[in-house]
Design an enzyme around this catalytic site. Structure first.
Site, mmCIF file in Angstrom:
data_model
loop_
_atom_site.group_PDB
_atom_site.id
_atom_site.type_symbol
_atom_site.label_atom_id
_atom_site.label_comp_id
_atom_site.label_asym_id
_atom_site.label_seq_id
_atom_site.Cartn_x
_atom_site.Cartn_y
_atom_site.Cartn_z
ATOM 1 N N CYS A 149 16.420 -6.544 0.025
ATOM 2 C CA CYS A 149 16.358 -7.833 1.067
ATOM 3 C C CYS A 149 17.634 -8.285 0.678
ATOM 4 C CB CYS A 149 15.163 -8.782 0.795
ATOM 5 S SG CYS A 149 15.156 -9.199 -1.113
ATOM 6 N N SER B 270 8.412 -8.923 5.035
ATOM 7 C CA SER B 270 9.187 -9.026 6.432
ATOM 8 C C SER B 270 8.726 -10.472 6.757
ATOM 9 C CB SER B 270 8.673 -8.026 7.456
ATOM 10 O OG SER B 270 7.213 -8.285 7.651
ATOM 11 N N GLU C 11 0.852 -1.228 -0.031
ATOM 12 C CA GLU C 11 0.030 -0.067 0.088
ATOM 13 C C GLU C 11 0.960 1.288 0.055
ATOM 14 O OE1 GLU C 11 0.545 -2.209 2.101
ATOM 15 O OE2 GLU C 11 0.310 -1.378 4.483
HETATM 16 P P1 NAD Z 1 5.865 -6.147 5.122
HETATM 17 O O1 NAD Z 1 5.941 -7.563 5.601
HETATM 18 O O2 NAD Z 1 5.488 -5.120 5.998
HETATM 19 O O3 NAD Z 1 4.756 -6.160 3.967
HETATM 20 C C1 NAD Z 1 4.702 -6.879 3.123
HETATM 21 C C2 NAD Z 1 3.154 -7.248 2.490
HETATM 22 O O4 NAD Z 1 2.394 -7.640 3.562
HETATM 23 C C3 NAD Z 1 2.614 -5.864 1.961
HETATM 24 O O5 NAD Z 1 1.826 -5.813 0.869
HETATM 25 C C4 NAD Z 1 1.737 -5.416 3.177
HETATM 26 O O6 NAD Z 1 0.638 -4.705 2.949
HETATM 27 C C5 NAD Z 1 1.248 -6.803 3.993
HETATM 28 N N1 NAD Z 1 1.088 -6.845 5.295
HETATM 29 C C6 NAD Z 1 1.876 -5.953 6.020
HETATM 30 N N2 NAD Z 1 1.410 -6.180 7.385
HETATM 31 C C7 NAD Z 1 0.604 -6.928 7.527
HETATM 32 C C8 NAD Z 1 -0.152 -7.814 8.442
HETATM 33 N N3 NAD Z 1 -0.051 -7.572 9.716
HETATM 34 N N4 NAD Z 1 -1.082 -8.831 8.020
HETATM 35 C C9 NAD Z 1 -1.240 -9.104 6.728
HETATM 36 N N5 NAD Z 1 -0.450 -8.589 5.741
HETATM 37 C C10 NAD Z 1 0.405 -7.589 6.144
HETATM 38 O O7 NAD Z 1 7.007 -5.817 4.216
HETATM 39 P P2 NAD Z 1 7.712 -4.442 3.569
HETATM 40 O O8 NAD Z 1 7.865 -3.437 4.936
HETATM 41 O O9 NAD Z 1 6.448 -3.948 2.704
HETATM 42 O O10 NAD Z 1 8.982 -4.984 2.940
HETATM 43 C C11 NAD Z 1 10.245 -4.887 3.385
HETATM 44 C C12 NAD Z 1 10.586 -6.464 4.102
HETATM 45 O O11 NAD Z 1 10.123 -7.406 2.835
HETATM 46 C C13 NAD Z 1 11.813 -6.604 4.632
HETATM 47 O O12 NAD Z 1 11.747 -7.527 5.530
HETATM 48 C C14 NAD Z 1 12.693 -7.278 3.354
HETATM 49 O O13 NAD Z 1 13.556 -7.968 3.797
HETATM 50 C C15 NAD Z 1 11.451 -8.144 2.938
HETATM 51 N N6 NAD Z 1 11.797 -8.551 1.522
HETATM 52 C C16 NAD Z 1 12.205 -9.867 1.423
HETATM 53 C C17 NAD Z 1 12.613 -10.366 -0.066
HETATM 54 C C18 NAD Z 1 13.047 -11.485 -0.271
HETATM 55 O O14 NAD Z 1 13.215 -12.092 -1.499
HETATM 56 N N7 NAD Z 1 13.348 -12.397 0.912
HETATM 57 C C19 NAD Z 1 12.521 -9.175 -1.009
HETATM 58 C C20 NAD Z 1 12.130 -8.006 -0.980
HETATM 59 C C21 NAD Z 1 11.611 -7.754 0.471
#
Ligand code: NAD
Length: 504
Positions: free
Chosen positions: A291, A236, A186
Site C-alpha cells: 500500500c 482496499s 483468505e
Molecule cells: P481486500 O479489500 O480485497 O481484502 C481485505 C479484507 O477484506 C480481507 O480479509 C478480505 O477477506 C475482506 N473482504 C474482501 N472483500 C470483501 C467484501 N466484499 N466484504 C467484506 N469483506 C471483504 O484487500 P486485499 O486485496 O486483500 O489487499 C490489498 C488492498 O489493501 C490494497 O488496496 C492495498 O492498498 C490495501 N492495503 C492498505 C494498507 C494501508 O495501510 N492503507 C496496507 C496494506 C494493504
C-alpha cells in the site's frame, strides 16, 4: 515401459483458531490457497459461518475477564517473551509468507522485522498507559484520568502483509488489555495460525487471541456482532468504506485503512540516480503489492528524460523468480486473477494514450503468477492506469512543467496514503511537507512507513476513521478514557514492610 505417476502434492487444511486450539470449519465452504511461484494449490482454507464467528467472540469475551486483570508488569513480561519468540522464529514465518504470498524471503523477513518493532513498542505498555493526575483540583479533591480496554476487538486484514498488518492490530490490542478476533485474508491465511500457536507458547491464555478464517460472511458476522467493541480494517478502499460505515452504524469504534496511489515527485535538482534507485525499489519491491508502493512518478521539467533513462537501465537487472531462491529480488503476484488484472493495465495502456516503455508481460517465468516490471510514460489523469490502484509491478510516469502542477496532482488524487519528493532544495521540500494532502510524507525517502513509535495512516480515501494505526494512536484506539474525581476523608491505611518493593 513403466509409467511413473506423480502423486498430487498434499493440500493442507487450514482451520480456525478458537479458545486456544485449531478448530476445523463446519460450514462446508472453503477457498484454495496457492503457492504463487508454482501456481499449484497448497491449501484449503475453511470459511467461517456466523455461528463460528460467534464462538470465537464468546471465547474472547470469556478470556477478557481474566486478561484485563493482568498487571502491567506481567503483561510487559509476556510481551518481552512474545518478542523473543517471534525474533527467534522469524525465518519460519517468513517462509510461510513466501510460500503463500510469493514475496521474496528477504522481503518477508523485512515484513516480520517491521511487525516486531510494533511488538517491541508494546513491551513499553506500562509507560504507554500512564495517565494524568491533578492533585487538589478542589480543596481535598484530586482528579485523574485512566485508560481502560474496550473488551473484544476484531481485526480484518489484507493479503499483502499477512504477518505484519495483524501485528499492527493484535499487539496494541492485547497490550492494552483487550481480547482479539482476527479475520485474515483468505489468500494467505497460514501466518495467522502460526501467530496463534506462538502466542500460546509464549503464555497468552486461551481465548485471548482467536482466528476466524473466511470471506464476506465472516466479515459481516464480525461487523454485526454486538459483543465486538471495535474493528480495525486494512484493505482496499471500497471494502474499507463499507467496513467503516457498517461498523460505526452499529456503534463500534472503527479504523479502516484503504488503498493508495502513491506519487513520487522528482524535481530537476534531485540526485537522479538516487531517485531512480528509489523509484525502482519502491515500485517493484514485493511485486508492487504494497500500500506504500510508489506507483506514479511525477517528473518535473528536465528531470523526466534522464530519470526515465535511469529507471529503464535498472529494470532489466531486477531478478524475478521464486521467492525462496536467494537470488530473486521480486516474486510472483498473489493469484492468477490478480496477475491477469495487473497485466491488463499494460495491455490497455497504449489505447489510453500512454507509452509502454517496458512491457513486463514479456520474459516473466512461465510457471506461477509472474510478471516482470513494467514502465509506462505519458500517463495522465483520466486514464485507468492513472486513476486505479493497480497494485502490481507497473510504474507510471506523468510529465509536468512545474512543482506546483506536481503537488496539485497529489492533492487532487482521491487517495492520500504516502507520497514522496526528491529534491536537494530544502525550501521546496518544506513547502511540500506543509501543503501536501497525504498522511505519510517522504523527503528523499520513497516508502515513508512510520517507525513503530509514530502512527501509520493515510488521508482521504486511504483511511476512514479518525485514528491512525499502531504507535500512540493505536494505544488510544484500543482504550477509552475515564476520569475519576476523588476525595479521601481519612487515608490512614498503612503497614510496616521492610522488603524491597516489588511489582505486583
Ligand atoms: P481486500 O479489500 O480485497 O481484502 C481485505 C479484507 O477484506 C480481507 O480479509 C478480505 O477477506 C475482506 N473482504 C474482501 N472483500 C470483501 C467484501 N466484499 N466484504 C467484506 N469483506 C471483504 O484487500 P486485499 O486485496 O486483500 O489487499 C490489498 C488492498 O489493501 C490494497 O488496496 C492495498 O492498498 C490495501 N492495503 C492498505 C494498507 C494501508 O495501510 N492503507 C496496507 C496494506 C494493504
Amino acid at each position: 515401459m513403466t509409467e511413473t505417476i506423480e502423486a498430487p502434492a498434499a493440500v493442507k487444511q487450514i482451520t480456525h483458531w478458537i479458545g486456544g486450539r485449531r478448530v476445523a470449519g463446519e460450514s462446508g465452504r472453503s477457498g484454495p490457497v496457492y503457492n504463487p511461484a508454482t501456481g499449484r494449490q497448497t491449501g484449503e482454507v475453511a470459511f467461517a459461518t456466523v455461528e463460528e464467528v460467534d464462538r470465537a467472540v464468546q471465547a474472547a469475551k470469556e478470556a477478557f475477564v481474566e486478561w484485563r486483570q493482568m498487571s502491567l508488569a506481567k503483561r510487559a513480561e509476556l510481551f518481552f517473551r512474545i518478542r523473543e519468540l517471534v525474533h527467534e522464529r522469524r525465518e519460519e514465518v517468513a517462509r510461510i509468507l513466501t510460500a503463500e504470498h510469493g514475496k521474496v524471503l528477504s522481503d518477508a523477513l523485512g515484513e516480520v522485522t517491521r511487525g516486531l518493532e510494533v511488538i517491541e513498542f508494546c513491551c513499553g505498555i506500562p509507560t504507554l498507559l500512564k495517565s494524568e493526575y491533578s492533585e487538589q483540583a478542589s480543596t481535598g479533591i484530586d482528579v485523574y484520568s485512566i485508560r481502560q480496554p474496550l473488551g473484544v476487538v476484531a481485526g480484518i486484514t489484507p493479503f499483502n502483509f499477512p504477518a505484519m498488518v495483524p501485528m499492527w492490530m493484535w499487539a496494541p490490542a492485547l497490550a492494552t488489555g483487550n481480547t482479539f478476533v482476527l479475520k485474515p485474508s483468505e489468500k494467505d491465511p497460514s501466518a495467522s495460525l502460526w501467530t496463534a500457536e506462538l502466542l500460546k507458547e509464549a503464555g497468552v491464555p486461551d481465548g485471548v487471541f482467536n482466528v476466524v478464517m473466511g470471506d464476506k460472511v465472516a466479515v459481516d458476522a464480525v461487523l454485526e456482532h454486538p459483543d465486538i467493541a471495535a474493528v480495525s480494517f486494512v484493505g482496499s478502499t471500497p471494502i474499507a468504506r463499507y467496513v467503516y460505515e457498517t461498523a460505526t452504524a452499529r456503534g463500534k469504534r472503527c479504523q479502516a485503512l484503504g488503498g493508495a496511489k502513491n506519487h513520487m515527485i522528482v524535481l530537476p535538482d534531485a540526485d537522479i540516480d538516487m531517485a531512480a534507485d528509489a523509484a525502482v525499489s519502491a515500485a517493484y519491491g514485493s511485486a508492487g503489492e504494497r500500500c506504500m508502493a510508489i506507483s506514479q512518478v511525477v517528473a518535473v521539467g528536465s528531470a523526466a528524460d534522464p530519470l526515465i533513462d535511469a529507471i529503464k537501465e535498472r529494470i532489466p537487472k531486477v531478478k524475478v523468480g521464486d521467492g525462496l531462491d536467494p537470488s530473486s529480488e521480486m516474486g510472483p503476484l498473489v493469484t492468477r486473477e490478480h496477475r491477469d488484472r495487473v497485466a491488463s493495465y499494460v495491455e490497455n495502456a497504449s489505447d489510453e494514450g500512454a507509452t509502454v516503455l517496458v512491457d513486463g508481460r514479456e520474459g516473466a517465468p512461465e510457471d506461477g503468477f509472474f510478471l516482470r516490471p513494467s514502465l509506462l510514460d505519458d500517463v495522465k489523469p483520466g486514464m485507468k492506469a492513472y486513476e486505479d490502484e493497480i497494485f502490481g509491478p507497473v510504474l507510471g510516469v506523468t510529465r509536468v512543467d512545474t512543482y506546483d502542477e506536481a503537488v496539485r496532482l497529489v492533492n487532487e488524487n482521491p487517495y492520500g496514503n504516502g507520497t514522496a519528493i526528491f529534491t536537494r532544495d530544502g525550501g521546496v521540500a518544506r513547502e511540500f511537507q506543509f501543503s501536501v494532502q497525504a498522511g505519510m510524507v517522504g523527503i528523499n525517502v520513497p516508502i515513508p512507513v512510520p517507525v513503530a513509535y509514530y502512527s501509520f495512516g493515510g488521508w482521504k480515501a486511504s483511511l476512514f476513521g479518525d485514528r491512525h494505526i499502531y504507535g500512540p494512536e493505536g494505544i488510544d484506539f484500543y482504550t477509552r478514557g475515564k476520569v475519576v474525581t476523588s476525595r479521601w476523608p481519612d487515608p490512614a491505611t498503612s503497614k510496616v514492610d521492610l522488603g524491597f518493593p516489588q511489582t505486583r
